[in-house]
Design a protein around this motif. Sequence first.
Motif, PDB file in Angstrom:
ATOM      1  N   VAL A  54      -6.322  14.668  -5.284  1.00  0.00           N
ATOM      2  CA  VAL A  54      -4.952  14.497  -5.748  1.00  0.00           C
ATOM      3  C   VAL A  54      -4.976  13.523  -6.921  1.00  0.00           C
ATOM      4  CG1 VAL A  54      -3.993  14.901  -3.453  1.00  0.00           C
ATOM      5  CG2 VAL A  54      -4.418  12.560  -4.196  1.00  0.00           C
ATOM      6  N   LEU A 110       3.680  13.225  -3.027  1.00  0.00           N
ATOM      7  CA  LEU A 110       2.638  14.196  -2.695  1.00  0.00           C
ATOM      8  C   LEU A 110       2.926  14.877  -1.365  1.00  0.00           C
ATOM      9  CD1 LEU A 110      -0.413  12.088  -3.876  1.00  0.00           C
ATOM     10  CD2 LEU A 110       0.164  14.373  -4.741  1.00  0.00           C
ATOM     11  N   THR A 111       3.962  14.413  -0.676  1.00  0.00           N
ATOM     12  CA  THR A 111       4.473  15.047   0.526  1.00  0.00           C
ATOM     13  C   THR A 111       5.986  14.841   0.538  1.00  0.00           C
ATOM     14  OG1 THR A 111       4.235  15.187   2.936  1.00  0.00           O
ATOM     15  CG2 THR A 111       4.169  12.988   1.967  1.00  0.00           C
ATOM     16  N   CYS A 166      -1.813  20.350  -0.414  1.00  0.00           N
ATOM     17  CA  CYS A 166      -3.035  20.743  -1.111  1.00  0.00           C
ATOM     18  C   CYS A 166      -3.235  22.241  -0.940  1.00  0.00           C
ATOM     19  CB  CYS A 166      -4.238  19.974  -0.557  1.00  0.00           C
ATOM     20  SG  CYS A 166      -4.519  20.240   1.216  1.00  0.00           S
ATOM     21  N   SER A 172      -4.076  18.573  -6.671  1.00  0.00           N
ATOM     22  CA  SER A 172      -2.656  18.354  -6.376  1.00  0.00           C
ATOM     23  C   SER A 172      -2.075  17.365  -7.389  1.00  0.00           C
ATOM     24  CB  SER A 172      -2.486  17.806  -4.948  1.00  0.00           C
ATOM     25  OG  SER A 172      -2.955  18.725  -3.999  1.00  0.00           O
ATOM     26  N   TYR A 173      -0.999  17.800  -8.050  1.00  0.00           N
ATOM     27  CA  TYR A 173      -0.385  16.998  -9.110  1.00  0.00           C
ATOM     28  C   TYR A 173       1.124  17.095  -8.958  1.00  0.00           C
ATOM     29  CZ  TYR A 173       1.072  15.586 -13.828  1.00  0.00           C
ATOM     30  OH  TYR A 173       1.696  14.960 -14.887  1.00  0.00           O
ATOM     31  N   VAL A 174       1.817  15.965  -8.947  1.00  0.00           N
ATOM     32  CA  VAL A 174       3.275  15.949  -8.796  1.00  0.00           C
ATOM     33  C   VAL A 174       3.924  16.070 -10.175  1.00  0.00           C
ATOM     34  CG1 VAL A 174       5.266  14.617  -8.031  1.00  0.00           C
ATOM     35  CG2 VAL A 174       3.163  14.609  -6.665  1.00  0.00           C
ATOM     36  N   ASP A 220       7.994  18.711  -7.617  1.00  0.00           N
ATOM     37  CA  ASP A 220       7.188  19.717  -6.920  1.00  0.00           C
ATOM     38  C   ASP A 220       5.708  19.341  -7.038  1.00  0.00           C
ATOM     39  OD1 ASP A 220       9.135  21.330  -5.986  1.00  0.00           O
ATOM     40  OD2 ASP A 220       8.790  22.998  -7.350  1.00  0.00           O
ATOM     41  N   THR A 221       4.933  19.766  -6.058  1.00  0.00           N
ATOM     42  CA  THR A 221       3.482  19.606  -6.158  1.00  0.00           C
ATOM     43  C   THR A 221       2.896  20.820  -6.859  1.00  0.00           C
ATOM     44  OG1 THR A 221       3.358  18.279  -4.133  1.00  0.00           O
ATOM     45  CG2 THR A 221       1.320  19.291  -4.895  1.00  0.00           C
TER      46      THR A 221
END
Length: 630
Positions: A49, A138-139, A168, A185-187, A220-221
């Motif tokens: 992430v 990230l969540t 993920c 994983s990128y916000v 969003d992720t």
Amino acid sequence: MITKPIFGFSLLLFLSFIFNQNICYAQDPPSITGYTCNPNQFNPCQTYVLYRARGPEFLDLASIGDLFSVSRLMIANPSNISNPNTTLVNDQPLFIPITCSCNNINTTFGSISYAGFNYSFKSGDTMYGISTSKYQNLTTYQSVEAVNPTVVPENIDIGQSIKFPIFCKCPNTTSSQNQPRLLISYVFQPNDNISSIASRFRVTPQSITQINGNNTKILDTLFIPLSNLPNLTQPASSNTPPPPTPPATPAPVNQENDRKGTVIGLAIGLGVCGVLLILVLGLFYREKTVKKEGYSDVERQKSLYVGSKKGSFVDKDVEVNLLADVSECLDKYKMYKMEQIWEATDGFDEGCLIQGSVYKGTIDGEVFAIKKMKWNAREELKILQKVNHGNLVKLEGFCIDPKEANCFLVYEYVENGSLHSWIHGEKPEKLSWKTRLRIATDVANGLLYIHEHTRPRVVHKDIKTSNILLDTNMRAKVANFGLAKSGCNAITMHIVGTQGYISPEYLTDGIVSTKMDVFSFGVVLLELVSGKEAIDDEGKVLWAKINDFSEGSEERKVRKLQEWMDDSLLREELTMESVMNVMSVAISCLNKDPSRRPGMIEIVYALSKSIDLFTDDSEEGLSPRQVTAR
């Protein structure tokens, strides 16, 4: 007359508020429960992430590492940070390694892919605050509630541990060989757009939208498809060494006081020598008494481990030296006391012995596997702190015994034991072909991770069925990194390993490379298909018989394979095409020329095809290629 403008202004504000609300919710809100997945077609993977250092709490790698249960080095290496003790700056980008897997939540939400991290609540914490601030979106708190259905968000006690699912995804290895190796994983940030993100990661906007769709919203992720982890550009370290401490001004010397001090020092020295002499005589007398009273070895060991907590100066020095050897691991793993290890294993009772020098033990109500070894664990610890994958047995902590210079590694306990015991032991239940395929794929994924996603690469050097453990869901985990080597393409004169699994180039020339693990994995595949040992009672290796299956017509190959297969598999309804595909993978792994053996990426892809062949035929019913009992 005054109320009308006020009323009109208030109405304008109200309408503006409603209008803004409508703008905010004109589109669908961001994904709040996670990203769905199919557990039967999902292979756990190591991914990353992108996380940003944020003050005041998360401006050092130690605090961020605690949040994600990794060490400082595991963040520093992929993030292009040379000094893991450096002070970070606000918004400094970091790559955090995580293990992504498919997890069933409940009947409402089904299964989602995430990496779970336990967080202990502090005063003032909320699910929403932790999700948005500490884990930086990230969540989501809705997903946290779904993963922890028994937790009441308004009634969480201080110190209570809650699992936070970090979103993920893993690449779909079955769809195309051109799939990316990593999905980061990128916000999505307020000032982002797809083009700017693509430019930052040096990928095309189309590759991002192909994975994530065209309806990406703020927070969003996003999953960024990458072939290799890029180098992050980091700011220059702001750390400056502290100024040297000025030397203390010496006090004026008083000769009379100096003489008094000398006399006092001599007196103290003589007193200490006398005390030490008394202690030595006392220990000598105690040893003779112990022998006379007939203490057993176990009782004497217990008196050493448990009875004396202060230890001698020598023990303390040894402990300090041993701790210095593993100083890099201290921030990641729990340090256990020798008393805890002793009590957990009932004094290393044979009833707790699993195999070799590994014991089953219970510490604070939790079951662990405790590996006892002489002090040669430094390299194993250094390697284990770099790896974090669902298909590798997890190291929980360790213990140092300075009296005997022993080290005890405390691993997660894997309930169903070794693959060797299931294939070659007297288990009443034999493994189905579907289970064997999943085990093979799990092991391949674990090897793929240590070969491709660690720097430098890790070579296990002892892949065999007894070092593959099965959990309650019969998913495989690679264990025992005692012989592992960090770095490859080396030559050694010290040949170690297990007969029947050792590759020819390592045995003859001492060449250490990832391809020696590939060879050993090929032997494991032969065992899964045949049910036979890697080396028989006459000392003949199993892999020497593979030529029988690579010659002649397809019908002959199938017939020879049926004669060679495990009897329990012949009683199943399975497709021979799936078995033949696995045998083809095994034969390619066992090529005597290491350069012609496939890499683990190709192996994972090929095994995934075998699973698809088996699954498709199972769903469609019997086909002419399926085999039943003879």
